[in-house]
Write a protein that holds these residues in place. Structure first.
Motif, short mmCIF file in Angstrom:
data_model
loop_
_atom_site.label_atom_id
_atom_site.label_comp_id
_atom_site.label_asym_id
_atom_site.label_seq_id
_atom_site.Cartn_x
_atom_site.Cartn_y
_atom_site.Cartn_z
N HIS A 144 0.86 -1.18 0.00
CA HIS A 144 0.00 0.00 0.00
C HIS A 144 0.89 1.23 0.00
CE1 HIS A 144 -3.33 -2.59 1.22
NE2 HIS A 144 -2.72 -2.94 2.34
N PHE A 199 -6.93 -6.23 0.06
CA PHE A 199 -6.37 -5.85 1.36
C PHE A 199 -6.90 -4.49 1.83
CE2 PHE A 199 -3.47 -8.85 -0.56
CZ PHE A 199 -3.11 -9.67 0.49
N GLU A 200 -8.11 -4.14 1.38
CA GLU A 200 -8.68 -2.84 1.70
C GLU A 200 -8.84 -2.64 3.21
OE1 GLU A 200 -9.81 -4.93 -0.52
OE2 GLU A 200 -10.35 -3.91 -2.38
N ASP A 201 -9.43 -3.64 3.88
CA ASP A 201 -9.74 -3.49 5.31
C ASP A 201 -8.47 -3.27 6.12
OD1 ASP A 201 -12.31 -3.83 4.57
OD2 ASP A 201 -12.49 -5.91 5.29
N GLU A 202 -7.47 -4.04 5.77
CA GLU A 202 -6.18 -3.93 6.44
C GLU A 202 -5.60 -2.53 6.26
OE1 GLU A 202 -2.70 -6.78 5.39
OE2 GLU A 202 -2.36 -4.80 4.53
N PHE A 236 -7.20 0.38 5.65
CA PHE A 236 -7.91 1.43 6.39
C PHE A 236 -7.73 1.26 7.90
CE2 PHE A 236 -10.22 1.76 2.30
CZ PHE A 236 -9.90 3.08 2.03
N ALA A 237 -7.59 0.03 8.36
CA ALA A 237 -7.34 -0.19 9.79
C ALA A 237 -5.99 0.44 10.18
CB ALA A 237 -7.35 -1.69 10.09
N THR A 238 -5.00 0.25 9.33
CA THR A 238 -3.68 0.84 9.61
C THR A 238 -3.73 2.35 9.57
OG1 THR A 238 -2.65 -1.11 8.65
CG2 THR A 238 -1.24 0.82 8.93
N ASP A 259 -6.25 4.26 10.22
CA ASP A 259 -6.94 4.76 11.41
C ASP A 259 -6.04 4.69 12.65
OD1 ASP A 259 -9.16 5.47 10.03
OD2 ASP A 259 -10.22 3.57 10.37
N HIS A 263 -12.87 8.18 -3.48
CA HIS A 263 -12.65 6.79 -3.11
C HIS A 263 -12.99 5.91 -4.32
CE1 HIS A 263 -13.89 3.14 -0.39
NE2 HIS A 263 -12.67 3.02 -0.85
#
Ligand code: ZN
Length: 434
Positions: free
Chosen positions: A284, A316-319, A321-323, A325, A339
């Motif tokens: 990313h 790996f979208e969720d990963e 955005f979690a990072t 945040d 987006h």
């Protein structure tokens, strides 16, 4: 040489001579004049195409060739007619003169993507003149506004005229299909099967406004700056999508090198300048691009903002955005400025087989491999919404010494005439036989 091979360079030159610069704010000349070239060349061989303007001057051309077997799904072949602006002072030729020199066509759009626009025209004209019928329906589209987000082109058509794409399940278009020469007996053709997603994020910190001379433990500028610094300094780990893993394995195999997943640098070095297309697809990225706060030296503002350009890997979208945040922390919130999804399809199926076959028939040293691009095209932005499986496939056999990646939006953009003739032969085979 076939008539299509003979005329493809002239068609490309004719299109380059029409300035269709897209400044992103609708102040440019638009695509109408370029669309009129397409319409005239189609009319010459008796093809009636649909012309649609999404706004005055923003022209799109679309036409469908009926296939012999109506039970087969249709294939979309699309190109955009707009180009990014060119600053003539930087160039060694007039970027809108379409000069042919040393076997190359020079000019803005030569690879992005009036080359494909011209190849599509040449192939379709010949198909029609010869009275040959493809197996399946082929939808040809020359679109407006790809370089500024596609609102006047692909977005407009897919939203207001989705019937034009009825039965379409797959598409081919830009940024793929070009060769990387390993040695004279092996040329890799990079077919784009994946694109990173895009998240332009606005970071907002709200604090307590006040006088710059007093104590303030709730300073919005400090908070947004900390968040920006953490994001900017973050070392995103190597993350392999199936496409990138396959791509690097193929590169390793072609060059006889090991694929060290912890340190792929040796492989990436082999790509030379093409690394620009793929270097950012192993992880990313999130780059801070804008900061905004305050209006006076001695006033602490109540709010401070920043913009981050984030690009995330398909799957790996969720990963991602979690990072993000975690990095921005609880005192900063984020909103999307823009987006866009990430895309990935598998490198298999009948269309892939046909692309490989067509390449091999025209270049026995060809080996096709899938790759992921770090940017995006109309395939992702709009046609994916219609469940169309998109590939980057503009077949060009390139000389080993050409720095192809630098041609895109670059100074002295140019394409070899022979590469266009090669592309016409490959596309002709593909479109007729698939
Ligand atoms: Zn393009």
């Amino acid at each position: 040489m076939t008539p299509a091979e003979n005329e493809v360079a002239d068609l490309c030159v004719e299109l380059i001579k029409v300035d269709s610069s897209n400044y992103g704010d609708d102040s440019g000349p638009g695509e109408r004049a370029a669309a009129e070239v397409v319409l005239a060349r189609l009319a010459e061989v008796g093809i009636e195409a649909t012309y649609l303007e999404s706004a005055p001057g923003r022209g799109n051309v679309i036409t469908r060739v009926e296939g012999a077997d109506p039970s087969l799904p249709a294939l979309l072949v699309h190109g955009h007619l707009d180009v990014v602006p060119a600053n003539a002072a930087d160039w060694s030729v007039d970027p809108f003169a379409g000069e042919v020199r040393d076997g190359y066509i020079w000019g803005r759009g030569a690879v992005d993507m009036k080359d494909m626009d011209a190849m599509m025209l040449a192939v379709l004209r010949q198909l029609t003149r010869d009275g040959r019928r493809p197996r399946r329906d082929l939808v040809f589209a020359w679109l407006a506004d790809e370089e500024a987000g596609g609102n006047f082109g692909a977005k407009y058509l897919t939203k207001h005229h989705p019937g034009l794409f009825e039965g379409v399940t797959e598409a081919i278009s830009e940024v793929g299909g070009y060769s990387l020469e390993v040695d004279p007996s092996l040329r890799l053709y990079l077919i784009e099967t994946a694109q990173k997603g895009l998240a332009w994020m606005k970071l907002i910190a709200d604090g307590t406004a006040g006088h710059g001379s007093m104590l303030n433990a709730d300073n919005a500028v400090t908070e947004v700056a900390k968040a920006v610094a953490r994001i900017g300094a973050h070392d995103w780990p190597l993350t392999y999508t199936p496409t990138v893993r396959r791509f690097l394995s193929e590169i390793a195999d072609a060059y006889g090198l090991p694929f060290d997943e912890d340190d792929p640098k040796a492989l990436l070095d082999r790509l030379g300048p093409l690394v620009r297309f793929v270097g950012a697809t192993l992880r990313h990225t999130a780059n801070p691009t804008q900061l905004d706060a305050g209006y006076k030296s001695n006033v602490i503002p109540g709010q401070a903002t920043a913009v981050v350009d984030g690009r995330f890997l398909p799957g790996f979208e969720d990963e991602f955005f979690a990072t993000v945040d975690e990095l921005i922390g609880p005192k900063v919130r984020r909103e999307f400025v823009h987006h866009d999804i990430a895309l990935e399809t598998t490198f298999d199926g009948a269309l892939v087989e046909s692309m490989i076959e067509a390449l091999k028939a025209e270049d026995p040293s060809a080996r096709a491999i899938p790759y992921c691009m770090s940017g995006g095209t109309d395939n992702k932005t709009f046609f994916a919404d219609l469940n169309v499986r998109g590939f980057g496939f503009v077949p060009l056999r390139l000389p080993a010494e050409l720095d192809f990646a630098s041609m895109f939006h670059g100074v002295d953009e140019r394409v070899p005439v022979e590469a266009l003739q090669f592309g016409v032969r490959v596309l002709d085979r593909l479109l007729l036989n698939y």
